[in-house]
Design a protein around this motif. Sequence first.
Motif, PDB file in Angstrom:
ATOM      1  N   TRP A 103     111.706  71.884  61.932  1.00  0.00           N
ATOM      2  CA  TRP A 103     112.743  71.229  62.934  1.00  0.00           C
ATOM      3  C   TRP A 103     113.769  70.544  62.166  1.00  0.00           C
ATOM      4  N   LYS A 104     113.579  69.812  61.568  1.00  0.00           N
ATOM      5  CA  LYS A 104     114.224  68.733  60.938  1.00  0.00           C
ATOM      6  C   LYS A 104     115.552  69.796  59.772  1.00  0.00           C
ATOM      7  N   ALA A 105     114.489  70.619  59.232  1.00  0.00           N
ATOM      8  CA  ALA A 105     115.218  71.900  58.070  1.00  0.00           C
ATOM      9  C   ALA A 105     116.214  72.811  58.781  1.00  0.00           C
ATOM     10  N   MET A 106     115.809  73.134  59.816  1.00  0.00           N
ATOM     11  CA  MET A 106     116.387  74.209  60.991  1.00  0.00           C
ATOM     12  C   MET A 106     117.932  72.868  61.354  1.00  0.00           C
ATOM     13  N   ASN A 107     117.080  71.838  61.668  1.00  0.00           N
ATOM     14  CA  ASN A 107     118.376  71.153  63.116  1.00  0.00           C
ATOM     15  C   ASN A 107     119.561  70.569  61.216  1.00  0.00           C
ATOM     16  N   ARG A 108     119.130  70.397  60.241  1.00  0.00           N
ATOM     17  CA  ARG A 108     120.406  70.694  58.676  1.00  0.00           C
ATOM     18  C   ARG A 108     121.080  71.377  59.174  1.00  0.00           C
ATOM     19  N   ILE A 109     120.385  72.539  59.032  1.00  0.00           N
ATOM     20  CA  ILE A 109     121.778  73.952  58.888  1.00  0.00           C
ATOM     21  C   ILE A 109     122.197  74.338  60.455  1.00  0.00           C
ATOM     22  N   VAL A 110     121.758  74.098  61.135  1.00  0.00           N
ATOM     23  CA  VAL A 110     122.250  74.784  62.762  1.00  0.00           C
ATOM     24  C   VAL A 110     123.745  73.344  62.618  1.00  0.00           C
ATOM     25  N   HIS A 111     123.138  72.192  62.725  1.00  0.00           N
ATOM     26  CA  HIS A 111     123.689  70.924  63.029  1.00  0.00           C
ATOM     27  C   HIS A 111     125.295  71.082  62.491  1.00  0.00           C
ATOM     28  N   ASP A 112     124.867  70.589  60.720  1.00  0.00           N
ATOM     29  CA  ASP A 112     125.925  70.788  60.147  1.00  0.00           C
ATOM     30  C   ASP A 112     126.695  72.268  60.136  1.00  0.00           C
ATOM     31  N   ILE A 113     126.329  73.150  60.637  1.00  0.00           N
ATOM     32  CA  ILE A 113     127.289  74.107  61.037  1.00  0.00           C
ATOM     33  C   ILE A 113     128.139  74.116  62.130  1.00  0.00           C
ATOM     34  N   VAL A 114     127.730  73.719  63.314  1.00  0.00           N
ATOM     35  CA  VAL A 114     127.946  73.023  64.467  1.00  0.00           C
ATOM     36  C   VAL A 114     129.449  71.785  63.860  1.00  0.00           C
ATOM     37  N   ALA A 115     129.129  71.356  63.122  1.00  0.00           N
ATOM     38  CA  ALA A 115     129.588  69.764  62.422  1.00  0.00           C
ATOM     39  C   ALA A 115     130.885  70.593  61.723  1.00  0.00           C
ATOM     40  N   ASP A 116     130.743  71.623  60.749  1.00  0.00           N
ATOM     41  CA  ASP A 116     131.448  71.684  60.479  1.00  0.00           C
ATOM     42  C   ASP A 116     132.860  72.488  60.890  1.00  0.00           C
ATOM     43  N   MET A 117     132.477  73.296  62.661  1.00  0.00           N
ATOM     44  CA  MET A 117     133.618  73.692  63.024  1.00  0.00           C
ATOM     45  C   MET A 117     133.866  73.144  64.305  1.00  0.00           C
ATOM     46  N   GLY A 118     133.622  71.975  63.955  1.00  0.00           N
ATOM     47  CA  GLY A 118     134.258  70.614  65.290  1.00  0.00           C
ATOM     48  C   GLY A 118     133.609  70.428  66.466  1.00  0.00           C
ATOM     49  N   GLY A 119     132.304  71.033  66.260  1.00  0.00           N
ATOM     50  CA  GLY A 119     131.426  71.262  67.741  1.00  0.00           C
ATOM     51  C   GLY A 119     130.698  69.784  67.870  1.00  0.00           C
ATOM     52  N   SER A 120     129.495  69.821  69.262  1.00  0.00           N
ATOM     53  CA  SER A 120     128.790  68.504  68.803  1.00  0.00           C
ATOM     54  C   SER A 120     127.176  69.517  68.869  1.00  0.00           C
ATOM     55  N   VAL A 121     126.661  68.716  68.463  1.00  0.00           N
ATOM     56  CA  VAL A 121     124.755  68.335  68.152  1.00  0.00           C
ATOM     57  C   VAL A 121     124.031  68.151  69.404  1.00  0.00           C
ATOM     58  N   SER A 122     124.687  67.629  70.859  1.00  0.00           N
ATOM     59  CA  SER A 122     124.207  67.357  72.091  1.00  0.00           C
ATOM     60  C   SER A 122     125.438  67.883  73.152  1.00  0.00           C
ATOM     61  N   ALA A 123     125.345  69.513  73.721  1.00  0.00           N
ATOM     62  CA  ALA A 123     126.341  69.002  74.501  1.00  0.00           C
ATOM     63  C   ALA A 123     125.853  68.769  76.142  1.00  0.00           C
ATOM     64  N   GLU A 124     124.632  68.983  76.374  1.00  0.00           N
ATOM     65  CA  GLU A 124     124.589  68.698  78.040  1.00  0.00           C
ATOM     66  C   GLU A 124     122.844  67.761  77.504  1.00  0.00           C
ATOM     67  N   HIS A 125     122.090  67.630  76.876  1.00  0.00           N
ATOM     68  CA  HIS A 125     121.371  67.026  77.096  1.00  0.00           C
ATOM     69  C   HIS A 125     120.560  65.846  76.468  1.00  0.00           C
ATOM     70  N   GLY A 126     121.672  64.892  75.471  1.00  0.00           N
ATOM     71  CA  GLY A 126     121.928  64.068  75.482  1.00  0.00           C
ATOM     72  C   GLY A 126     121.544  63.329  74.111  1.00  0.00           C
ATOM     73  N   ILE A 127     120.683  62.295  74.084  1.00  0.00           N
ATOM     74  CA  ILE A 127     120.507  62.323  72.583  1.00  0.00           C
ATOM     75  C   ILE A 127     119.007  61.587  72.756  1.00  0.00           C
ATOM     76  N   GLY A 128     118.541  60.455  73.145  1.00  0.00           N
ATOM     77  CA  GLY A 128     117.663  60.110  73.781  1.00  0.00           C
ATOM     78  C   GLY A 128     116.901  58.718  72.284  1.00  0.00           C
ATOM     79  N   MET A 129     115.691  59.747  71.886  1.00  0.00           N
ATOM     80  CA  MET A 129     115.252  59.379  70.350  1.00  0.00           C
ATOM     81  C   MET A 129     115.605  60.499  69.592  1.00  0.00           C
ATOM     82  N   LEU A 130     115.338  61.667  69.934  1.00  0.00           N
ATOM     83  CA  LEU A 130     115.318  63.195  68.990  1.00  0.00           C
ATOM     84  C   LEU A 130     116.589  63.462  68.588  1.00  0.00           C
TER      85      LEU A 130
END
Length: 462
Positions: free
Chosen positions: A398-425
């Motif tokens: 999970w963490k490894a996949m997060n890093r891959i997906v979220h790094d790409i999204v952040a590089d594109m000026g995106g958000s890693v939480s669009a509608e579900h919030g942050i919570g603890m996750l």
Amino acid sequence: MIPDFAAIVGPGNVLSGTDMAPYLEEQRGLYQGSALAVVRPGSTKEVAAVVRACAQAGIAMVPQGGNTGLCGGGVPDGRAVVISTERLNRIREIDSVNFTLTAEAGCVLSTLQAAAEDLDCLFPLALAAEGSCRIGGNISTNAGGVAVLRYGNTRDLVLGLEVVLPDGQVWNGLRPLRKDNTGYDLKHLFVGAEGTLGIVTACVLKLFPRPREMATAMVALPDPAAALSILAAARAASGDAVTACELIPRIGVDLCVRHVAGARDPFDAPHPWVMLIELSSSRPGGLGEALESVLADALERGQALDAVIAESGEQRKALWRIREGVPEAQKKEGGSIKHDVAVATSRVPEMLERCTAAVEAALPGVRVVAFGHLGDGNIHFNLSQPVNADKQTFLEAWKAMNRIVHDIVADMGGSVSAEHGIGMLKIEEMARYKSPVELDLMRRIKTAIDPQGLMNPGKVLP
């Protein structure tokens, strides 16, 4: 010492032991918590008294609505009291002339939708959990859903709030005004704060005229870029009446047909992608013709491979069942690593291509089930475990996949939480992707409003 909550809310509304179980587990089973007690106040006055008692005793508080969150935002850590808003379930006022509805935080979302409909109005917030989620939780997570393209997120639907602050004071901001420039707009501090700044007890919500006409179609596509062209054409042809635009990959359709009762592929042949597009208007006439014209043009240009337009309410429900069934169907396929990301709508095809290539290279056999709200750029980039893989081994990635997906999204000026919030996750993600200036501002606000740090600690802020 735990305060005498029973003297405030009555003995039957203070839970302990096994009675607390439904309030302690996150919906997906990612987090299992424990609590000192679960307290269920029945009024704003009782909420304020419970909060004052906790503040005086130095006891942390975890506000909770319908407990349908997906990021662990409502899970206590054993040293806190859960304050449930489920008994705050009254609709205080509906003003069909001002197009507003005033309701308490524990009202179930579908109840508010029905109340608006009874007065020939529409409350447009719509999401899968609407039969059990509560409006206070929707506000605290700034919930999105399928109608954001037309009506905005929850934040855009809130005119006023009533909030119990961490010291037990009550801020009454229940103003049904669309214009109010008297200083800071305080309600926006609490929308999306996930209960870390106070407990929302009531709200004033925007209503809209009830739609008189809907036009719904499922369109077969060669690729996501074609969907963007059709969306743009539909917005222009309909006077910007597109309410929803959802993207579903081939695997999403296949999983639904396999696992969801009543779901079937409306097309005779399989197609790489499909989009569900819906137009609505409070003025009847013309939407169906506009949609037909757009789709005919798309078919001629090769942007659409096939299309089905719903000719009845039942056919509309059948098309929506395919979109709504994707998360349910994924559960039947074993482990699922989920991402709730957003980029500019125009860059969704690029994001899908980059993220898919990256995760498939890192984890051979992974099945990408990327679907969701194309119209506002919010894609649920979900990963199903490889066929016959061990679920637990897959979830350890999970963490490894997060890093891959979220790094790409952040590089594109995106958000890693669009509608579900942050919570603890996603606390670690906040630390990685939010700028130091943003985090510092958020911490200053938290300290100013909740100096003891008792309101939903361990959530949102790293």
